[in-house]
Design a protein around this motif. Structure first.
Motif, PDB file in Angstrom:
ATOM      1  N   ASN A   1       0.637  -1.444  -0.098  1.00  0.00           N
ATOM      2  CA  ASN A   1       0.042   0.282   0.285  1.00  0.00           C
ATOM      3  C   ASN A   1       0.663   1.265  -0.098  1.00  0.00           C
ATOM      4  OD1 ASN A   1       1.168   0.127   2.816  1.00  0.00           O
ATOM      5  ND2 ASN A   1      -1.418  -0.042   3.714  1.00  0.00           N
ATOM      6  N   GLY A   2       2.273   1.460  -0.410  1.00  0.00           N
ATOM      7  CA  GLY A   2       3.223   2.652  -0.069  1.00  0.00           C
ATOM      8  C   GLY A   2       3.535   3.169   1.368  1.00  0.00           C
ATOM      9  N   ASN A   3       3.204   2.115   2.197  1.00  0.00           N
ATOM     10  CA  ASN A   3       3.247   2.633   3.716  1.00  0.00           C
ATOM     11  C   ASN A   3       5.043   1.392   3.530  1.00  0.00           C
ATOM     12  OD1 ASN A   3       1.433   4.135   3.889  1.00  0.00           O
ATOM     13  ND2 ASN A   3       0.422   2.651   5.326  1.00  0.00           N
ATOM     14  N   ILE A   4       5.969   1.602   4.862  1.00  0.00           N
ATOM     15  CA  ILE A   4       7.033   0.912   5.688  1.00  0.00           C
ATOM     16  C   ILE A   4       6.934   0.692   6.760  1.00  0.00           C
ATOM     17  CG2 ILE A   4       9.200   1.550   4.793  1.00  0.00           C
ATOM     18  CD1 ILE A   4       9.160   4.611   3.959  1.00  0.00           C
ATOM     19  N   LEU A   5       7.302  -0.201   6.463  1.00  0.00           N
ATOM     20  CA  LEU A   5       8.011  -1.674   8.263  1.00  0.00           C
ATOM     21  C   LEU A   5       8.645  -0.635   8.314  1.00  0.00           C
ATOM     22  CD1 LEU A   5       5.955  -4.758   7.947  1.00  0.00           C
ATOM     23  CD2 LEU A   5       4.708  -3.008   8.502  1.00  0.00           C
ATOM     24  N   ILE A   6       8.817  -0.614   9.715  1.00  0.00           N
ATOM     25  CA  ILE A   6      10.179  -0.250  10.624  1.00  0.00           C
ATOM     26  C   ILE A   6      11.111  -0.239  11.804  1.00  0.00           C
ATOM     27  CG2 ILE A   6      11.995   2.103  11.672  1.00  0.00           C
ATOM     28  CD1 ILE A   6      10.022   3.824  10.204  1.00  0.00           C
ATOM     29  N   LEU A   7      12.192  -1.520  11.494  1.00  0.00           N
ATOM     30  CA  LEU A   7      12.246  -2.096  12.784  1.00  0.00           C
ATOM     31  C   LEU A   7      13.230  -1.038  13.203  1.00  0.00           C
ATOM     32  CD1 LEU A   7      13.037  -5.337  14.261  1.00  0.00           C
ATOM     33  CD2 LEU A   7      14.574  -5.286  12.290  1.00  0.00           C
ATOM     34  N   ALA A   8      13.285  -1.223  14.900  1.00  0.00           N
ATOM     35  CA  ALA A   8      13.535  -0.200  15.666  1.00  0.00           C
ATOM     36  C   ALA A   8      14.135  -0.501  17.126  1.00  0.00           C
ATOM     37  CB  ALA A   8      12.872   1.085  15.205  1.00  0.00           C
ATOM     38  N   TRP A   9      14.900   0.093  17.626  1.00  0.00           N
ATOM     39  CA  TRP A   9      15.044  -0.253  19.233  1.00  0.00           C
ATOM     40  C   TRP A   9      14.185   0.861  19.904  1.00  0.00           C
ATOM     41  CZ3 TRP A   9      20.031   0.964  17.139  1.00  0.00           C
ATOM     42  CH2 TRP A   9      21.294  -0.301  16.749  1.00  0.00           C
ATOM     43  N   GLU A  10      13.749   0.791  20.743  1.00  0.00           N
ATOM     44  CA  GLU A  10      13.676   1.570  22.392  1.00  0.00           C
ATOM     45  C   GLU A  10      14.395   1.457  23.148  1.00  0.00           C
ATOM     46  OE1 GLU A  10       9.115   1.512  22.156  1.00  0.00           O
ATOM     47  OE2 GLU A  10       9.316  -0.602  22.198  1.00  0.00           O
ATOM     48  N   LEU A  11      14.290   2.696  23.765  1.00  0.00           N
ATOM     49  CA  LEU A  11      15.363   2.647  25.273  1.00  0.00           C
ATOM     50  C   LEU A  11      14.202   1.684  26.840  1.00  0.00           C
ATOM     51  CD1 LEU A  11      17.633   3.144  27.419  1.00  0.00           C
ATOM     52  CD2 LEU A  11      16.491   5.123  26.867  1.00  0.00           C
ATOM     53  N   LYS A  12      14.848   1.014  27.294  1.00  0.00           N
ATOM     54  CA  LYS A  12      13.840   0.688  28.671  1.00  0.00           C
ATOM     55  C   LYS A  12      15.256   0.968  29.694  1.00  0.00           C
ATOM     56  CE  LYS A  12       9.973  -0.199  26.744  1.00  0.00           C
ATOM     57  NZ  LYS A  12       9.206   0.687  26.852  1.00  0.00           N
ATOM     58  N   THR A  13      14.883   1.442  30.705  1.00  0.00           N
ATOM     59  CA  THR A  13      15.820   1.527  31.699  1.00  0.00           C
ATOM     60  C   THR A  13      15.965   0.609  31.992  1.00  0.00           C
ATOM     61  OG1 THR A  13      14.506   2.561  33.121  1.00  0.00           O
ATOM     62  CG2 THR A  13      15.216   3.973  31.902  1.00  0.00           C
ATOM     63  N   ALA A  14      17.319   0.735  33.394  1.00  0.00           N
ATOM     64  CA  ALA A  14      17.236  -0.470  34.609  1.00  0.00           C
ATOM     65  C   ALA A  14      15.678  -0.813  35.232  1.00  0.00           C
ATOM     66  CB  ALA A  14      18.519  -0.326  35.501  1.00  0.00           C
ATOM     67  N   GLU A  15      15.422   0.597  36.085  1.00  0.00           N
ATOM     68  CA  GLU A  15      14.202   0.540  36.244  1.00  0.00           C
ATOM     69  C   GLU A  15      13.299   0.132  35.628  1.00  0.00           C
ATOM     70  OE1 GLU A  15      17.304   2.620  38.338  1.00  0.00           O
ATOM     71  OE2 GLU A  15      15.864   2.886  36.083  1.00  0.00           O
ATOM     72  N   GLU A  16      13.062   0.332  34.632  1.00  0.00           N
ATOM     73  CA  GLU A  16      11.321  -0.300  33.504  1.00  0.00           C
ATOM     74  C   GLU A  16      12.012  -1.522  33.372  1.00  0.00           C
ATOM     75  OE1 GLU A  16      10.373   3.284  31.544  1.00  0.00           O
ATOM     76  OE2 GLU A  16      12.391   2.557  30.962  1.00  0.00           O
TER      77      GLU A  16
END
Length: 225
Positions: free
Chosen positions: A81-96
């Protein structure tokens, strides 16, 4: 090049590739760009931005997906459909991480950068709308801390990921920030499913793309229930 090895066209860019380049159906070249920003998380295969070039090499669309708390890496997947899937990291702190049952002894970098996926709809020449998203952090199980809601017998939850599993691809490491290290993302149009691969955990994961973003954050919905 064609099948005889003749050069048909060439493109150039101001950026090194972020790991993936696709020749899409409209005749343009969709490429990932490596963003050299030392203030954000650095990992193997880091990208962080994208651009689309026409046949003559003109940049007709560009977009960045990176910050101090999230960053594209390795691969993307253009959709029909013209959209794009992005593979990515996201930050999680030690507490999280500890609040989700991560063993503190498996936090050698004092943070985690698990995988997530966003689907973007390109807009104009330098923008995009996020129309769907899925986060590994919503699908965790652990048998380390019995006081937490996601505590359980790991083998009873094959649809979840053990937050303390380090896998055979960790090179005897206790748990680096790039804990999963996804390498590739692909899409099955017939089944409306996404597949991603993890180098460090030596696994493939198939995800139901037919869910809404709200359902994708839960454990139900979509074609698979």
């Amino acid at each position: 090049i064609n099948n005889c090895g003749d050069v048909i066209n060439k493109w150039s860019s101001n950026y090194q590739t972020g790991g993936a380049i696709y020749f899409v159906d409209d005749g343009s070249l969709l490429r990932t760009n490596r963003v050299n920003n030392s203030s954000v998380f650095q990992g193997g295969g880091i990208g962080g931005a994208f651009e689309k070039l026409d046949w003559d090499g003109n940049v007709i669309w560009s977009y960045a997906y990176n910050s101090s708390t999230y960053h594209h890496h390795h691969d993307i997947e253009p959709l029909p459909n013209g959209n794009i899937l992005i593979l990515a990291w996201e930050l999680k702190t030690a507490e999280e991480a500890i609040a989700q049952g991560r063993d503190p002894d498996l936090l050698e970098d004092n943070e985690l950068w698990p995988e997530h996926i966003v689907e973007i709809e390109p807009v104009g020449i330098s923008d995009a709308n996020i129309v769907w998203e899925w986060h590994f952090w919503d699908h965790l199980v652990q048998d380390f801390d019995s006081e937490l809601a996601n505590y359980g017998i790991i083998s009873d939850y094959p649809e979840l990921i053990n937050i303390n599993y380090t896998g055979p691809g960790q090179n005897n490491s206790g748990g680096p920030a790039d804990w999963m290290h996804g390498n590739a993302i692909d899409y099955n149009q017939e089944l409306d499913q996404i597949i991603i691969s993890s180098k460090r955990l030596s696994e493939f994961w198939i995800i139901d793309h037919s869910t809404t973003s709200e359902e994708a954050a839960s454990h139900s919905g979509g074609n698979s229930g």
